[in-house]
Design a protein around this motif. Sequence first.
Motif, PDB file in Angstrom:
ATOM      1  N   TYR B 487       0.733  -1.228   0.069  1.00 44.43           N
ATOM      2  CA  TYR B 487       0.005   0.179   0.006  1.00 44.43           C
ATOM      3  C   TYR B 487       0.857   1.279  -0.025  1.00 44.43           C
ATOM      4  CZ  TYR B 487      -3.876  -3.028   0.410  1.00 44.43           C
ATOM      5  OH  TYR B 487      -4.827  -4.087   0.243  1.00 44.43           O
ATOM      6  N   ALA B 488       1.889   1.055  -0.026  1.00 44.86           N
ATOM      7  CA  ALA B 488       3.143   2.195  -0.119  1.00 44.86           C
ATOM      8  C   ALA B 488       2.872   3.209  -1.177  1.00 44.86           C
ATOM      9  CB  ALA B 488       4.458   1.799   0.078  1.00 44.86           C
ATOM     10  N   GLY B 489       2.625   4.583  -0.842  1.00 46.45           N
ATOM     11  CA  GLY B 489       2.205   5.512  -2.041  1.00 46.45           C
ATOM     12  C   GLY B 489       0.707   5.234  -2.543  1.00 46.45           C
ATOM     13  N   ARG B 490       0.162   4.639  -1.996  1.00 48.46           N
ATOM     14  CA  ARG B 490      -1.196   4.282  -2.622  1.00 48.46           C
ATOM     15  C   ARG B 490      -2.327   5.087  -1.720  1.00 48.46           C
ATOM     16  NH1 ARG B 490      -0.829   0.651  -6.514  1.00 48.46           N
ATOM     17  NH2 ARG B 490       1.318  -0.380  -6.182  1.00 48.46           N
ATOM     18  N   ASP B 491      -1.852   5.647  -0.670  1.00 44.69           N
ATOM     19  CA  ASP B 491      -2.850   6.416   0.085  1.00 44.69           C
ATOM     20  C   ASP B 491      -3.687   7.666  -0.353  1.00 44.69           C
ATOM     21  OD1 ASP B 491      -0.517   7.432   2.407  1.00 44.69           O
ATOM     22  OD2 ASP B 491      -0.569   7.709   0.260  1.00 44.69           O
ATOM     23  N   LYS B 492      -2.964   7.886  -1.399  1.00 43.91           N
ATOM     24  CA  LYS B 492      -3.735   9.434  -2.186  1.00 43.91           C
ATOM     25  C   LYS B 492      -5.073   9.053  -2.869  1.00 43.91           C
ATOM     26  CE  LYS B 492       1.002  11.804  -2.130  1.00 43.91           C
ATOM     27  NZ  LYS B 492       2.004  11.281  -2.766  1.00 43.91           N
ATOM     28  N   ARG B 493      -4.728   7.757  -3.409  1.00 43.09           N
ATOM     29  CA  ARG B 493      -5.852   7.442  -4.108  1.00 43.09           C
ATOM     30  C   ARG B 493      -7.141   7.023  -3.347  1.00 43.09           C
ATOM     31  NH1 ARG B 493      -7.805   2.872  -5.120  1.00 43.09           N
ATOM     32  NH2 ARG B 493      -6.012   1.702  -4.332  1.00 43.09           N
ATOM     33  N   LYS B 494      -8.387   7.586  -3.558  1.00 45.24           N
ATOM     34  CA  LYS B 494      -9.627   7.205  -2.632  1.00 45.24           C
ATOM     35  C   LYS B 494      -9.595   5.690  -2.571  1.00 45.24           C
ATOM     36  CE  LYS B 494     -14.558   7.237  -2.657  1.00 45.24           C
ATOM     37  NZ  LYS B 494     -15.317   6.529  -3.836  1.00 45.24           N
ATOM     38  N   PRO B 495      -9.352   5.217  -1.575  1.00 41.76           N
ATOM     39  CA  PRO B 495      -8.974   3.696  -1.248  1.00 41.76           C
ATOM     40  C   PRO B 495     -10.525   3.142  -1.222  1.00 41.76           C
ATOM     41  CG  PRO B 495      -9.021   4.797   0.982  1.00 41.76           C
ATOM     42  CD  PRO B 495      -9.325   5.903  -0.202  1.00 41.76           C
ATOM     43  N   ALA B 496     -10.292   1.875  -1.974  1.00 43.20           N
ATOM     44  CA  ALA B 496     -11.483   0.993  -1.995  1.00 43.20           C
ATOM     45  C   ALA B 496     -11.387   0.176  -0.506  1.00 43.20           C
ATOM     46  CB  ALA B 496     -11.381   0.127  -3.067  1.00 43.20           C
ATOM     47  N   ARG B 497     -12.750   0.046  -0.038  1.00 45.44           N
ATOM     48  CA  ARG B 497     -12.638  -0.477   1.019  1.00 45.44           C
ATOM     49  C   ARG B 497     -13.298  -2.040   1.007  1.00 45.44           C
ATOM     50  NH1 ARG B 497     -13.155   1.863   5.802  1.00 45.44           N
ATOM     51  NH2 ARG B 497     -14.831   0.424   6.369  1.00 45.44           N
ATOM     52  N   ALA B 498     -12.341  -2.846   1.642  1.00 44.08           N
ATOM     53  CA  ALA B 498     -12.497  -4.153   1.731  1.00 44.08           C
ATOM     54  C   ALA B 498     -13.466  -4.534   2.967  1.00 44.08           C
ATOM     55  CB  ALA B 498     -11.322  -5.190   1.798  1.00 44.08           C
ATOM     56  N   ASP B 499     -14.758  -4.232   2.876  1.00 41.19           N
ATOM     57  CA  ASP B 499     -15.759  -4.320   3.883  1.00 41.19           C
ATOM     58  C   ASP B 499     -17.135  -4.787   3.413  1.00 41.19           C
ATOM     59  OD1 ASP B 499     -16.168  -1.070   4.389  1.00 41.19           O
ATOM     60  OD2 ASP B 499     -17.129  -2.245   3.106  1.00 41.19           O
ATOM     61  N   ALA B 500     -18.075  -4.861   4.023  1.00 43.31           N
ATOM     62  CA  ALA B 500     -19.113  -5.444   3.920  1.00 43.31           C
ATOM     63  C   ALA B 500     -19.901  -4.579   2.704  1.00 43.31           C
ATOM     64  CB  ALA B 500     -20.179  -5.344   5.001  1.00 43.31           C
ATOM     65  N   SER B 501     -19.392  -3.464   2.431  1.00 45.38           N
ATOM     66  CA  SER B 501     -20.202  -2.552   1.373  1.00 45.38           C
ATOM     67  C   SER B 501     -19.915  -2.970   0.066  1.00 45.38           C
ATOM     68  CB  SER B 501     -19.712  -1.009   1.476  1.00 45.38           C
ATOM     69  OG  SER B 501     -18.248  -1.056   1.174  1.00 45.38           O
ATOM     70  N   GLU B 502     -18.569  -4.001  -0.049  1.00 43.55           N
ATOM     71  CA  GLU B 502     -18.264  -4.422  -1.497  1.00 43.55           C
ATOM     72  C   GLU B 502     -19.387  -5.433  -1.784  1.00 43.55           C
ATOM     73  OE1 GLU B 502     -14.767  -6.364  -1.704  1.00 43.55           O
ATOM     74  OE2 GLU B 502     -13.576  -4.625  -1.043  1.00 43.55           O
ATOM     75  N   ASN B 503     -19.965  -5.275  -2.949  1.00 41.58           N
ATOM     76  CA  ASN B 503     -20.699  -6.185  -3.629  1.00 41.58           C
ATOM     77  C   ASN B 503     -20.378  -7.571  -3.906  1.00 41.58           C
ATOM     78  OD1 ASN B 503     -23.105  -7.189  -4.809  1.00 41.58           O
ATOM     79  ND2 ASN B 503     -22.830  -5.867  -6.720  1.00 41.58           N
ATOM     80  N   LEU B 504     -20.123  -8.279  -2.896  1.00 40.90           N
ATOM     81  CA  LEU B 504     -19.619  -9.744  -3.052  1.00 40.90           C
ATOM     82  C   LEU B 504     -20.642 -10.678  -3.757  1.00 40.90           C
ATOM     83  CD1 LEU B 504     -17.020  -9.797   0.023  1.00 40.90           C
ATOM     84  CD2 LEU B 504     -16.607  -9.410  -2.416  1.00 40.90           C
ATOM     85  N   THR B 505     -21.271 -10.162  -4.776  1.00 42.31           N
ATOM     86  CA  THR B 505     -22.297 -11.090  -5.373  1.00 42.31           C
ATOM     87  C   THR B 505     -21.679 -12.535  -5.702  1.00 42.31           C
ATOM     88  OG1 THR B 505     -22.933  -9.114  -6.459  1.00 42.31           O
ATOM     89  CG2 THR B 505     -23.964 -11.178  -6.959  1.00 42.31           C
ATOM     90  N   GLU B 506     -22.340 -13.625  -5.084  1.00 45.47           N
ATOM     91  CA  GLU B 506     -22.012 -14.901  -5.181  1.00 45.47           C
ATOM     92  C   GLU B 506     -22.805 -15.465  -5.922  1.00 45.47           C
ATOM     93  OE1 GLU B 506     -20.063 -18.478  -2.879  1.00 45.47           O
ATOM     94  OE2 GLU B 506     -21.463 -17.346  -1.998  1.00 45.47           O
ATOM     95  N   VAL B 507     -22.682 -15.960  -7.093  1.00 47.37           N
ATOM     96  CA  VAL B 507     -23.363 -16.986  -8.030  1.00 47.37           C
ATOM     97  C   VAL B 507     -23.090 -18.174  -7.600  1.00 47.37           C
ATOM     98  CG1 VAL B 507     -24.810 -17.161 -10.271  1.00 47.37           C
ATOM     99  CG2 VAL B 507     -23.914 -15.059  -9.389  1.00 47.37           C
TER     100      VAL B 507
END
Lengths: 169, 510
Positions: B487-507
């Motif tokens: 993640y070094a140098g990546r904090d300026k970008r709007k980070p994607a959150r790996a949490d429940a808000s992700e649409n982890l659609t499973e089929v």
Amino acid sequence: MPKIIKNGQIIDDDWQILKLDGEQTAASLAWPDGNIMVPMTAWLERKAEILSRSKRPGVWLDSHEDVEAIAGDLEHFVVIGLNFPKFTDGRAYSTARLLRERYAYRGEIRAIGDVLQDQLFYMKRCGIDAFALREGKDIEAALSGLRVFSETYQAAVDQPQPLFRRRTA
Amino acid sequence: MLSSAQLRKLAEISRRYDRSVGHFTTRQNMQLNWPKFEETPEILGELASVEMHAVQTSGNCIRNITTDQFAGIAPDELTDPRPYCEVLRQWSTFHPEFAFLPRKFKIAVNAAREDRAVIRAHDVGLEIVNNDAGEIGVRVFVGGGLGRTPVIGKVIREFLPRKHLLSYLDAVLRVYNRYGRRDNMYKARIKILVNALGVEEFTRQVEAEWSHLKDGATTLTDAEFERVARHFTAPEYEHLPQDDFSYAAHLKEDKAFASWAKRCAHAHKVPGYAAVTLSLKAPGFAPGDISDLQMEVIADLADRFSFGELRVTHEQNVVLSDIRKRDLHEIWKISRANGLATPNIGLLTDMICCPGGDLCALANARSVPIAEAIQSKFDDLDYLYDIGDISLNISGCMNSCGHHHVANIGVLGVDKNGEEWYQITVGGQQGNATAIGKVIGPSFYADEVPLVIAALITVYTEQRTPSERFIDTLQRIGIEPFKQRAYAGRDKRKPARADASENLTEVVNA
């Protein structure tokens, strides 16, 4: 009169399957005249009453109901229905084998519910000997579902010896 | 295992009914991606002409039994696992009671010291072992699996005598068939039942069921086992010295050949022989894909050099199992001319990868372009050798067909508001030390993935001791340094959150 497959033949059938739909409970269920298959819960609650009728009863189990609950009562039943709510619900295959192989039930075991041609071979192997096909299905055509394969590997109700034991015999 | 005739038939089928390409899956099967629905009966007819089929390749039934690609030839195996697999194949084929289970059911068998069949990530894993009395039997693992809820299988029986194999599995399957969840298909695999009951209670139920089935007609007889085992006889090996002079000379003279042999030739229990892995991980090609012409080349190689047989690995490569060492150089030349000699087996670019969003209706994201981007980022073979043994697997969705959970570095495609994102895990392993990888943090855009992989590798090359593999260094220094670098140098970008808000659609696939 409705038709079922029994022992490989298409026959008329007069059994009424009593269901606990909507408001109906095991306690409120009324007994019509004739041959009736009662829900397992009704049997467990109202055994004496059911046995006092002039006709011997049938009982039916839903797929989630454990056959162990009626294991001591099997002598009373002319027929035991096993419900397949969907053909993909395969619990009743185990129930059928338990009835035949563990509890030595010799009466009719009837598949009811989502009963389709493609499943008949498996059902027959597990000891189901009567089939009330899903409404609208061609019962004549379904007969061929009982004869899909001429040989089988596993031991089951219809052939208690696996192929490997018969091969060496 | 395939015969050369079967592989030629697959080549022909892929040409006539598909786009002249097949895809080897982690189930060690071939998948055809573009057949016409109405032509499938013809295809099945063609398959049947060479004793192949597609029975129980989908549906909630017992799927094909898998094992070690080096079965029967591995120096570290206790016994040949293939007769066990064949006994299980017969038992599971059209099993009348277990055709409509709560979910699909996968069984793998291992008989070697090192598990190469991922048995701990299967619904049932069987390890063939001897007991103290020297009798043969199996250690039974239950409830492993990947997918949405990765779980490592648990031992429910340390030693089951061979004769009880089938009746015991009948008991396991019966408990699962009756009590596995059917209300939620995402929670329907046996691992969920085992976890819900606890392994002790699950084992108790299986043993109680088995007490009725034990010693019944399904009890396997020695005569039957031996009858089956006679189908897996060793080929007519030549009596050869362990070392071959010409092979040694080629190794010395030809650096490219030596590099290939180091990664792609494997020890064999018969002196003078080796097994060869033909890599289906060439740069620019989808991992596991094989063209019709390559199939024919391999069939010819098998006929000329390996008794007409070959194997498919769960890592999506092909193995020629019985090669005289003196033939290795010739095989290398032919396979190299046909794109089958990428010397990367066990290296970073030997990725397991599902077909992904390009082909699969279930996928949340594409996986093949990610694999290609990683291949082109790591195109320097010397650097790949320097990195050494490492596993990198890619799944296009949480069904995890690409086995990303058990890779040292795993890449998982996720869908967030219609965009493809990729979650990275580290620390997964297959084999005896099977472990589930840990997510390093928020997911990445596709074009970041190769850079993140490079960052993880750099931490390793900086921190390693001379004898350490990537996984060893990771286990010694922990996940934190890897996380920081990724993640070094990546904090300026709007980070994607790996949490429940992700649409982890499973089929769930059929």
